[in-house]
Design an enzyme around this catalytic site. Structure first.
Site, PDB file in Angstrom:
ATOM      1  N   HIS A  92      -3.531  -5.726   0.833  1.00  0.00           N
ATOM      2  CA  HIS A  92      -2.865  -5.978   2.116  1.00  0.00           C
ATOM      3  C   HIS A  92      -2.838  -7.459   2.486  1.00  0.00           C
ATOM      4  O   HIS A  92      -3.768  -7.941   3.136  1.00  0.00           O
ATOM      5  CB  HIS A  92      -3.618  -5.238   3.223  1.00  0.00           C
ATOM      6  CG  HIS A  92      -3.431  -3.768   3.227  1.00  0.00           C
ATOM      7  ND1 HIS A  92      -2.409  -3.139   3.896  1.00  0.00           N
ATOM      8  CD2 HIS A  92      -4.141  -2.779   2.619  1.00  0.00           C
ATOM      9  CE1 HIS A  92      -2.493  -1.831   3.728  1.00  0.00           C
ATOM     10  NE2 HIS A  92      -3.534  -1.578   2.949  1.00  0.00           N
ATOM     11  N   GLU A 151      -1.013  -8.713   4.751  1.00  0.00           N
ATOM     12  CA  GLU A 151      -0.825  -8.813   6.217  1.00  0.00           C
ATOM     13  C   GLU A 151      -2.158  -8.662   6.961  1.00  0.00           C
ATOM     14  O   GLU A 151      -2.250  -9.010   8.130  1.00  0.00           O
ATOM     15  CB  GLU A 151       0.208  -7.778   6.689  1.00  0.00           C
ATOM     16  CG  GLU A 151      -0.306  -6.380   6.980  1.00  0.00           C
ATOM     17  CD  GLU A 151      -0.631  -5.555   5.736  1.00  0.00           C
ATOM     18  OE1 GLU A 151      -0.720  -6.123   4.627  1.00  0.00           O
ATOM     19  OE2 GLU A 151      -0.825  -4.335   5.883  1.00  0.00           O
ATOM     20  N   CYS A 164       0.839  -1.201   0.000  1.00  0.00           N
ATOM     21  CA  CYS A 164       0.000   0.000   0.000  1.00  0.00           C
ATOM     22  C   CYS A 164       0.878   1.257   0.000  1.00  0.00           C
ATOM     23  O   CYS A 164       1.576   1.504  -0.960  1.00  0.00           O
ATOM     24  CB  CYS A 164      -0.983  -0.053   1.176  1.00  0.00           C
ATOM     25  SG  CYS A 164      -2.364   1.069   0.978  1.00  0.00           S
TER      26      CYS A 164
END
Lengths: 79, 223
Positions: free
Chosen positions: B195, B197, B87
């Protein structure tokens, strides 16, 4: 010494923000606006330096930080 | 396996990334402040996290790219180190010149925050070896400036060299060729807007991101 740096999108690069501003102007009744491109202006104060030195530094500033030369052009005006 | 996460003023996914790395590697990542000028010794992987570094002033990632630590990150990548930018981290890597192209304001002008389906285009990297090429995964996105733009030669080169790691499966932000993530020439730097994560824990959202961190461990621990 005072400089003004203009950073504008290269022609051909899509500018959705400019297009949104253009349609807002149109909606406000400003007929005849056929295009809007949004850019940035930086007013930069510089300590005493020769015009040549200042121009050289400003060019480096544009290349390294102020503009992303993949999509943006820049121009510099020195007072 | 030794990892680090770079922290800028305005980073807000640094701890999420640290948790995902800790879960995958079993050891605590080093959190490295942007003003530091040295990296911990012996790193295997550097993560550049999401967020709004420097308030997105000037251009997203532009000021962070000039931070002292980014010189070291570039040198690490130059030595063949693995770097993952997510990002805002992707924006920082692009502004640092570590990845080609540029990320512009979303074509819709709207901040987009939702889970999006992606196709893994390329399994030939440490980041994506845990997936099958062509596999569909779902990762969250949360960004205002994720519209990937590059000149036609760069786009062709990315395709020819199979460096598009992920593509969006629906219209998300206007990215050219639906590009969601790109690899560097040596395939050791990955930048992506979605994302992984945030999709690495069964208790929070999905787990499609886990395979990325597992793949990195499999590659870098064996190395």
């Amino acid at each position: 010494m005072k400089a003004r740096v203009f950073v504008t999108l290269k022609s051909g690069v899509l500018d959705p923000q400019g297009a949104a501003i253009g349609s807002a102007l149109d909606g406000m009744g400003f007929d005849g606006v056929t295009g809007v491109r949004q850019g940035k202006v930086f007013e930069i104060e510089m300590a005493d330096a020769s015009r040549d030195e200042a121009a050289e530094q400003l060019d480096a500033m544009c290349k390294r930080l102020l503009a992303n030369t993949v999509i943006e052009d820049y121009s510099v005006e020195l007072d | 396996m030794k990892t680090a996460v770079i922290v800028f003023p305005g980073s807000n996914c640094d701890r999420d990334l640290a948790v995902a790395l800790r879960e995958a590697t079993g050891s605590e990542p080093h959190m490295v402040w942007h003003k530091d000028s040295v990296l911990p010794e012996g790193l295997d992987l550097i993560g550049v996290p999401g967020g709004f570094s420097f308030g997105d002033y000037l251009r997203c990632g532009a000021i962070a790219a000039q931070s002292p630590i980014m010189r070291e990150v570039a040198a690490f990548a130059g030595r063949g180190g693995h770097v993952l930018g997510i990002c805002n981290g992707f924006q920082v890597l692009i502004e640092s010149g570590l990845l080609p192209g540029v990320l512009m304001r979303n074509a819709t002008l709207k901040f987009v925050c939702r889970d999006v389906p992606l196709r893994v285009e390329e399994a030939q990297s440490a980041f994506t070896r845990g997936y099958e090429a062509g596999q569909e995964v779902v990762f969250p996105v949360a960004h205002h400036d994720g519209c990937y733009v590059a000149d036609p030669e760069t786009l062709k080169r990315l395709d020819d060299e199979q460096r598009v790691a992920f593509r969006y499966l629906d219209a998300v932000n206007g990215s050219m060729n639906d590009i969601a993530g790109v690899l560097s020439e040596n395939r050791r730097v990955l930048g992506m807007m979605p994302h992984p994560e945030r999709a690495a824990d069964a208790q929070v959202l999905g787990t499609d991101g886990k395979a990325m961190f597992r793949g990195l461990v499999d590659t870098l621990v064996a190395a």
